[in-house]
Write a protein that holds these residues in place. Structure first.
Motif, PDB file in Angstrom:
ATOM      1  N   LYS A  49       2.200   9.928  -8.824  1.00  0.00           N
ATOM      2  CA  LYS A  49       2.806   9.084  -8.914  1.00  0.00           C
ATOM      3  C   LYS A  49       3.742   9.113  -8.208  1.00  0.00           C
ATOM      4  O   LYS A  49       3.673   8.048  -7.135  1.00  0.00           O
ATOM      5  N   SER A  50       3.540   9.749  -7.173  1.00  0.00           N
ATOM      6  CA  SER A  50       5.210   9.614  -6.137  1.00  0.00           C
ATOM      7  C   SER A  50       3.256   9.323  -4.934  1.00  0.00           C
ATOM      8  O   SER A  50       3.838   8.445  -4.051  1.00  0.00           O
ATOM      9  N   MET A  51       2.115   9.681  -4.348  1.00  0.00           N
ATOM     10  CA  MET A  51       1.289   8.855  -3.637  1.00  0.00           C
ATOM     11  C   MET A  51       1.531   7.844  -4.320  1.00  0.00           C
ATOM     12  O   MET A  51       1.422   6.688  -3.222  1.00  0.00           O
ATOM     13  N   LEU A  52       1.572   6.948  -5.066  1.00  0.00           N
ATOM     14  CA  LEU A  52       0.760   5.713  -5.730  1.00  0.00           C
ATOM     15  C   LEU A  52       2.566   4.827  -4.955  1.00  0.00           C
ATOM     16  O   LEU A  52       2.420   3.566  -4.976  1.00  0.00           O
ATOM     17  N   LEU A  53       3.493   5.166  -5.805  1.00  0.00           N
ATOM     18  CA  LEU A  53       4.494   5.224  -4.687  1.00  0.00           C
ATOM     19  C   LEU A  53       4.933   5.238  -3.182  1.00  0.00           C
ATOM     20  O   LEU A  53       5.357   3.390  -2.813  1.00  0.00           O
ATOM     21  N   ASN A  54       4.405   6.190  -2.810  1.00  0.00           N
ATOM     22  CA  ASN A  54       4.175   5.871  -0.962  1.00  0.00           C
ATOM     23  C   ASN A  54       3.390   5.039  -0.246  1.00  0.00           C
ATOM     24  O   ASN A  54       3.749   3.788   0.035  1.00  0.00           O
ATOM     25  N   ALA A  55       2.764   4.508  -1.142  1.00  0.00           N
ATOM     26  CA  ALA A  55       1.368   3.604  -1.283  1.00  0.00           C
ATOM     27  C   ALA A  55       1.658   1.970  -1.024  1.00  0.00           C
ATOM     28  O   ALA A  55       1.659   1.711  -0.584  1.00  0.00           O
ATOM     29  N   ASN A  72      14.160  14.067  -9.699  1.00  0.00           N
ATOM     30  CA  ASN A  72      15.148  13.396  -9.537  1.00  0.00           C
ATOM     31  C   ASN A  72      14.665  11.720  -9.652  1.00  0.00           C
ATOM     32  O   ASN A  72      13.760  11.637  -8.757  1.00  0.00           O
ATOM     33  N   PRO A  73      14.656  10.826  -9.843  1.00  0.00           N
ATOM     34  CA  PRO A  73      13.441   9.695  -9.956  1.00  0.00           C
ATOM     35  C   PRO A  73      14.007   9.159  -8.896  1.00  0.00           C
ATOM     36  O   PRO A  73      14.995   9.150  -8.210  1.00  0.00           O
ATOM     37  N   GLN A  74      12.947   8.479  -7.954  1.00  0.00           N
ATOM     38  CA  GLN A  74      12.461   7.923  -6.728  1.00  0.00           C
ATOM     39  C   GLN A  74      12.352   6.705  -6.787  1.00  0.00           C
ATOM     40  O   GLN A  74      11.574   5.961  -7.692  1.00  0.00           O
ATOM     41  N   VAL A  75      13.084   6.032  -6.295  1.00  0.00           N
ATOM     42  CA  VAL A  75      12.562   4.442  -6.375  1.00  0.00           C
ATOM     43  C   VAL A  75      12.517   3.545  -4.863  1.00  0.00           C
ATOM     44  O   VAL A  75      13.511   3.989  -3.815  1.00  0.00           O
ATOM     45  N   GLY A  76      11.424   2.587  -5.201  1.00  0.00           N
ATOM     46  CA  GLY A  76      11.188   1.924  -3.631  1.00  0.00           C
ATOM     47  C   GLY A  76      11.245  -0.050  -4.139  1.00  0.00           C
ATOM     48  O   GLY A  76      10.863   0.063  -5.753  1.00  0.00           O
ATOM     49  N   THR A  77      10.615  -0.600  -3.421  1.00  0.00           N
ATOM     50  CA  THR A  77      10.829  -1.705  -3.288  1.00  0.00           C
ATOM     51  C   THR A  77       9.678  -2.458  -2.413  1.00  0.00           C
ATOM     52  O   THR A  77       9.422  -2.140  -1.904  1.00  0.00           O
ATOM     53  N   VAL A  78       8.610  -2.769  -3.470  1.00  0.00           N
ATOM     54  CA  VAL A  78       7.491  -3.560  -3.215  1.00  0.00           C
ATOM     55  C   VAL A  78       7.724  -5.056  -2.663  1.00  0.00           C
ATOM     56  O   VAL A  78       7.992  -6.032  -3.898  1.00  0.00           O
TER      57      VAL A  78
END
Length: 151
Positions: A49-55, A72-78
């Motif tokens: 999950k974290s690797m996909l978020l980073n990618a 804790n939840p990590q949020v990223g913007t695509v």
């Protein structure tokens, strides 16, 4: 009381006086943030999950070889650019947010593990995407375990 707009006339365009008002009422209230992300990534530990978020985003969530890295939840913007690219100099067409949720726990409703905190975090996403680690011998076993979570 009356403010400046009440005393505004055609000849007095900028009144400099007011009348005294009454004390306002105090009402205590509590707000709860309900929506954090458009997509929530859920799955068992070390599913990627974290690797996909980073990618997909510029977020740099911790990725490690041990379980339960995300606490804790990590949020990223695509950002999706013109032509369907994710990076480059094209104009932005739209954007959406992805949240990497902490571990999936079988007894979260009984407050085991992260329990109720996990359940509150997953309800803050519009869509949940279940991530399965396909590197194992029998990845479908995780899906069978997931169906047991609903019962």
């Amino acid at each position: 009381g009356y403010g400046n707009l009440y005393f505004l006339t055609l000849t007095n365009r900028s009144p400099k006086f007011t009348t005294r008002g009454h004390d306002g009422a105090r009402i205590p209230f509590e707000l709860k943030l309900k929506l954090v992300a458009d997509i929530g990534l859920v799955g068992f530990p070390n599913a990627g999950k974290s690797m996909l978020l980073n990618a997909l985003t510029n977020r740099r969530a911790e990725v490690a070889a041990y379980a339960f890295t995300t606490l804790n939840p990590q949020v990223g913007t695509v950002r999706v650019l013109r032509g369907g690219d994710f990076d480059g100099s094209g104009g932005e067409v739209f954007r959406f947010t992805i949240a990497d949720k902490p571990r999936l726990a079988a007894q979260a409703s009984e407050n085991v593990g992260l329990g109720h905190a996990f359940l509150r975090s997953i309800e803050r996403a519009c869509t949940l995407t279940y991530i399965v680690d396909l590197s194992g011998d029998r990845p479908w076993d995780t899906l069978n375990m997931r169906s047991g979570l609903r019962e």
